[in-house]
Every structure is written in C-alpha cells, then in structure tokens.
Design a protein around this motif. Structure first.
Motif, PDB file in Angstrom:
ATOM      1  N   ARG A  12      -1.448  54.377  10.866  1.00  0.00           N
ATOM      2  CA  ARG A  12      -0.922  55.912  10.762  1.00  0.00           C
ATOM      3  C   ARG A  12      -1.207  56.610  12.389  1.00  0.00           C
ATOM      4  O   ARG A  12      -0.143  56.999  13.140  1.00  0.00           O
ATOM      5  CB  ARG A  12      -0.787  56.846  10.093  1.00  0.00           C
ATOM      6  CG  ARG A  12      -0.251  55.836   8.257  1.00  0.00           C
ATOM      7  CD  ARG A  12       0.342  57.347   7.479  1.00  0.00           C
ATOM      8  NE  ARG A  12       0.856  56.164   6.378  1.00  0.00           N
ATOM      9  CZ  ARG A  12       1.408  56.828   5.684  1.00  0.00           C
ATOM     10  NH1 ARG A  12      -0.131  57.662   4.460  1.00  0.00           N
ATOM     11  NH2 ARG A  12       1.486  55.877   4.292  1.00  0.00           N
ATOM     12  N   VAL A  13      -2.484  56.642  13.093  1.00  0.00           N
ATOM     13  CA  VAL A  13      -3.160  57.407  13.644  1.00  0.00           C
ATOM     14  C   VAL A  13      -2.522  56.673  15.173  1.00  0.00           C
ATOM     15  O   VAL A  13      -2.091  57.315  15.934  1.00  0.00           O
ATOM     16  CB  VAL A  13      -4.693  56.589  12.927  1.00  0.00           C
ATOM     17  CG1 VAL A  13      -5.378  57.202  15.019  1.00  0.00           C
ATOM     18  CG2 VAL A  13      -4.989  58.093  12.017  1.00  0.00           C
ATOM     19  N   ILE A  14      -2.514  54.928  14.498  1.00  0.00           N
ATOM     20  CA  ILE A  14      -1.922  54.169  16.013  1.00  0.00           C
ATOM     21  C   ILE A  14      -0.447  54.402  16.085  1.00  0.00           C
ATOM     22  O   ILE A  14       0.151  55.716  17.573  1.00  0.00           O
ATOM     23  CB  ILE A  14      -1.850  52.792  15.918  1.00  0.00           C
ATOM     24  CG1 ILE A  14      -4.145  51.740  15.871  1.00  0.00           C
ATOM     25  CG2 ILE A  14      -1.508  52.343  17.121  1.00  0.00           C
ATOM     26  CD1 ILE A  14      -3.672  51.010  15.866  1.00  0.00           C
ATOM     27  N   GLU A  15      -0.005  54.498  15.039  1.00  0.00           N
ATOM     28  CA  GLU A  15       1.576  55.294  15.521  1.00  0.00           C
ATOM     29  C   GLU A  15       1.963  56.182  16.172  1.00  0.00           C
ATOM     30  O   GLU A  15       2.789  56.904  17.007  1.00  0.00           O
ATOM     31  CB  GLU A  15       2.385  55.044  13.764  1.00  0.00           C
ATOM     32  CG  GLU A  15       3.813  55.051  14.218  1.00  0.00           C
ATOM     33  CD  GLU A  15       4.688  56.664  13.393  1.00  0.00           C
ATOM     34  OE1 GLU A  15       5.568  56.654  14.160  1.00  0.00           O
ATOM     35  OE2 GLU A  15       3.594  57.265  12.762  1.00  0.00           O
ATOM     36  N   SER A  16       1.318  57.366  15.028  1.00  0.00           N
ATOM     37  CA  SER A  16       1.634  58.694  15.464  1.00  0.00           C
ATOM     38  C   SER A  16       1.072  59.513  17.043  1.00  0.00           C
ATOM     39  O   SER A  16       1.936  59.698  18.047  1.00  0.00           O
ATOM     40  CB  SER A  16       1.182  59.622  14.095  1.00  0.00           C
ATOM     41  OG  SER A  16      -0.464  59.800  14.367  1.00  0.00           O
ATOM     42  N   ASN A  17      -0.357  58.666  16.998  1.00  0.00           N
ATOM     43  CA  ASN A  17      -0.613  59.079  18.513  1.00  0.00           C
ATOM     44  C   ASN A  17      -0.316  58.604  19.679  1.00  0.00           C
ATOM     45  O   ASN A  17      -0.065  58.912  20.984  1.00  0.00           O
ATOM     46  CB  ASN A  17      -2.342  58.645  18.212  1.00  0.00           C
ATOM     47  CG  ASN A  17      -2.974  59.933  17.789  1.00  0.00           C
ATOM     48  OD1 ASN A  17      -2.981  61.228  18.086  1.00  0.00           O
ATOM     49  ND2 ASN A  17      -3.601  59.629  17.052  1.00  0.00           N
ATOM     50  N   LEU A  18       0.934  57.316  19.106  1.00  0.00           N
ATOM     51  CA  LEU A  18       1.479  56.168  20.698  1.00  0.00           C
ATOM     52  C   LEU A  18       2.790  57.182  20.625  1.00  0.00           C
ATOM     53  O   LEU A  18       3.230  57.028  22.302  1.00  0.00           O
ATOM     54  CB  LEU A  18       0.799  55.343  19.836  1.00  0.00           C
ATOM     55  CG  LEU A  18       1.810  54.259  21.431  1.00  0.00           C
ATOM     56  CD1 LEU A  18       1.043  54.413  22.210  1.00  0.00           C
ATOM     57  CD2 LEU A  18       2.037  52.558  20.727  1.00  0.00           C
ATOM     58  N   SER A  19       3.167  57.708  19.755  1.00  0.00           N
ATOM     59  CA  SER A  19       4.023  58.391  19.693  1.00  0.00           C
ATOM     60  C   SER A  19       4.415  59.833  20.603  1.00  0.00           C
ATOM     61  O   SER A  19       5.382  59.967  21.807  1.00  0.00           O
ATOM     62  CB  SER A  19       5.594  58.171  18.538  1.00  0.00           C
ATOM     63  OG  SER A  19       4.421  59.378  17.741  1.00  0.00           O
ATOM     64  N   ASP A  20       3.075  59.663  20.439  1.00  0.00           N
ATOM     65  CA  ASP A  20       2.945  61.474  21.332  1.00  0.00           C
ATOM     66  C   ASP A  20       2.565  60.851  22.806  1.00  0.00           C
ATOM     67  O   ASP A  20       2.292  62.173  22.904  1.00  0.00           O
ATOM     68  CB  ASP A  20       1.807  62.290  20.635  1.00  0.00           C
ATOM     69  CG  ASP A  20       2.068  63.262  19.480  1.00  0.00           C
ATOM     70  OD1 ASP A  20       3.234  62.825  19.165  1.00  0.00           O
ATOM     71  OD2 ASP A  20       1.636  63.307  18.321  1.00  0.00           O
ATOM     72  N   GLY A  21       2.051  60.055  23.192  1.00  0.00           N
ATOM     73  CA  GLY A  21       1.325  60.011  24.348  1.00  0.00           C
ATOM     74  C   GLY A  21       0.280  59.947  24.446  1.00  0.00           C
ATOM     75  O   GLY A  21       0.123  60.138  25.351  1.00  0.00           O
ATOM     76  N   GLN A  22      -0.586  60.048  23.438  1.00  0.00           N
ATOM     77  CA  GLN A  22      -2.098  59.975  23.130  1.00  0.00           C
ATOM     78  C   GLN A  22      -2.897  59.181  22.936  1.00  0.00           C
ATOM     79  O   GLN A  22      -2.427  58.226  21.735  1.00  0.00           O
ATOM     80  CB  GLN A  22      -2.905  60.836  22.207  1.00  0.00           C
ATOM     81  CG  GLN A  22      -2.212  62.327  22.239  1.00  0.00           C
ATOM     82  CD  GLN A  22      -2.270  63.366  21.451  1.00  0.00           C
ATOM     83  OE1 GLN A  22      -2.913  63.287  20.392  1.00  0.00           O
ATOM     84  NE2 GLN A  22      -2.280  64.934  21.397  1.00  0.00           N
TER      85      GLN A  22
END
Length: 114
Positions: A71-81
């Motif tokens: 989830r950390v990977i998915e949410s931060n990747l979609s936010d561009g971080q």
C-alpha cells in the motif's frame, strides 16, 4: 568507553529485515531437520524442502507480515513520491536477500547428504 556509531534508521531497518528473513529460513529448516530426525526421516531432505517452502514466508514476515508495504508503494507511486517507494522496495530486496542466503546456507550444509 566506546563511541556510538550513528547509523541511518533506514539502514537499521534494512539490516533487521535481512536478518529476520535469514533467521526464519535458517531456524525453520534446522528445526525441521531436528523434527525429521525424531520421526526417523532423512533430515537433510526435510531441511532442503522446508528452506525452499519458507523462503517467501520469511520475506513476508520480515517486511511486516501484511499488505501495508504494498500500500505504501502504491499510494506514494500514484502521488509521485519515489523516495518512500524506493525505501519499501529496498526493504523487500533486503528481506529477499536474507531469505535467499538462509536457503543457500541450508543447501550448503546439506550438500551431498540429500
């Protein structure tokens, strides 16, 4: 008195993940070998099979045993971080390397016995 070495917390977590995964595979395989001995089965065969079966579970246990890192990977990747994504991927890689090294150590210990 020795001076404390200041190690970055990310490196500390990476080392902990590595050794946790290593310990799950190595300890589980060794205990499976002991159990096989009590049951009059070939311990090396059981150790090799157990190490191979525990490898993925050791990675899961080392990274927290849940879906949170994904989830950390998915949410931060979609936010561009990308920094948190890289950290989580590094933790997973370190855990995998620990599990793989534990499996290879068991394979080396059982070499020629199975």
């Amino acid at each position: 008195m020795r001076a404390m070495v200041n190690i970055h917390p990310v490196l500390v977590l990476a080392f902990i993940d590595f050794f946790t995964a290593f310990g799950v595979v190595f300890g589980g395989a060794m205990l499976a070998g002991i159990g096989a001995t009590f049951l009059f089965m070939p311990p090396s065969t059981m150790m090799l099979k157990t190490a191979a079966n525990l490898k993925i579970w050791a990675v899961v246990a080392a990274i927290g045993g849940s879906i949170d890192p994904i989830r950390v990977i998915e949410s931060n990747l979609s936010d561009g971080q990308l920094s948190p994504v890289a950290q989580q991927v590094a933790f997973i890689v370190c855990a995998f390397l620990g599990a793989h090294m534990g499996t290879e150590l068991i394979r080396w210990l059982c070499k020629g016995a199975a």
